[in-house]
Design a protein around this motif. Sequence first.
Motif, PDB file in Angstrom:
ATOM      1  N   TRP A 149      49.734 -32.779 117.578  1.00 49.87           N
ATOM      2  CA  TRP A 149      49.016 -33.618 118.581  1.00 49.87           C
ATOM      3  C   TRP A 149      49.904 -34.609 118.980  1.00 49.87           C
ATOM      4  O   TRP A 149      50.589 -34.966 118.085  1.00 49.87           O
ATOM      5  N   LEU A 174      43.140 -32.813 125.724  1.00 50.92           N
ATOM      6  CA  LEU A 174      41.835 -33.156 124.995  1.00 50.92           C
ATOM      7  C   LEU A 174      41.602 -34.516 125.434  1.00 50.92           C
ATOM      8  O   LEU A 174      42.149 -35.677 125.144  1.00 50.92           O
ATOM      9  N   ARG A 220      38.068 -31.178 117.947  1.00 49.07           N
ATOM     10  CA  ARG A 220      37.432 -30.036 118.793  1.00 49.07           C
ATOM     11  C   ARG A 220      36.752 -30.759 120.137  1.00 49.07           C
ATOM     12  O   ARG A 220      36.675 -30.050 121.015  1.00 49.07           O
ATOM     13  N   THR A 221      36.327 -31.967 120.180  1.00 46.29           N
ATOM     14  CA  THR A 221      35.473 -32.406 121.146  1.00 46.29           C
ATOM     15  C   THR A 221      36.179 -33.615 121.952  1.00 46.29           C
ATOM     16  O   THR A 221      35.829 -33.949 122.862  1.00 46.29           O
ATOM     17  N   GLY A 222      37.176 -34.326 121.208  1.00 47.86           N
ATOM     18  CA  GLY A 222      37.704 -35.532 121.419  1.00 47.86           C
ATOM     19  C   GLY A 222      36.727 -36.880 121.116  1.00 47.86           C
ATOM     20  O   GLY A 222      37.085 -37.856 121.680  1.00 47.86           O
TER      21      GLY A 222
END
Length: 318
Positions: A149, A174, A220-222
């Motif tokens: 990341w 993301l 997963r979603t930010g």
Amino acid sequence: MAGSIGRRGFIGAAAALGGAALVGAGAPLAQAQDAARPPRPDTVAIPPGFQPEGIAVSARGTAYTGSLIDGSIYRFDLATSAGRIITRGAGPMSVGLKLGPYGRLLVAGGASGQIRVVDAGDGRVLATHQAATGTAFVNDAVVGCGGAWFTDSFADVLYFLPTGREPAAAPRALRLGGEWDPVPPGGEYWGANGIERTPDGRALLVVHDAAEALFRVDPRTGAATRTVLDGGSVGNGDGLVLHGRTLYVVRNWAYAVDVFTLSEDGCRARFVRRITDPRFDEPTTAAVYGGRLYVVNARFDADWSDPATASTVVSCPL
């Protein structure tokens, strides 16, 4: 048989006693060997004209740093301070970097918007990914939560790069949301800077420069939530280093490293102490190895137009 040690227990106990005797007999020899081994250098000199920023350290104490000037990669031994440039840069800077699987360095390319994959052995650039275009600053990296990341200090996104055997897989963005403080476009304000994972490995931690806050990010979603700080500061927060449940926040313009104990999920951080050192000179990132904290001095205020200008990596106790 109840109340007795039994055969398996007796063998185990005898082995333990024998092992203890061997350790006791060999202890003076081991202590003598440790005493004969020269101590690791407290300060590592980086070559002149090479402005370092990030750091990555292998399990064997081999360290890597990248140049903000031309993107070169310098490899050095923490035990001896001996090193050499393994990648000669010819353009985009190297900012944060981390060691990934298969002996690869994952390098943030700053204002170029690039992410590079470099062979940690011979310095070959194996892949170059254009993660962002326009105003961008790909700043720092961490390996965890399924891959690598990267932060972008001028955009409210993280970039995810798969770390499989093939280095050609493209990154994806993301978008950060939830409690994240949006950064105005244009590159005047710095947002996401250092990045780490939470102690439980389920989420990411990102320090927000302009907000002077630490955020827990769902990979997963930010969705981001502010980490509650019990004392201390993450103002001027640059690099993050996680060691167990201890988080080291390198605070560049504060010339300090603030140390916190984290909850497992990264939602709370209790201030422990502040590390200062007269050798700190705009410190940016750090790594833990062998009971020491190795801190990179970027020396932003130095005259890097002078090819004789140089910097250091300094070590201090944890």
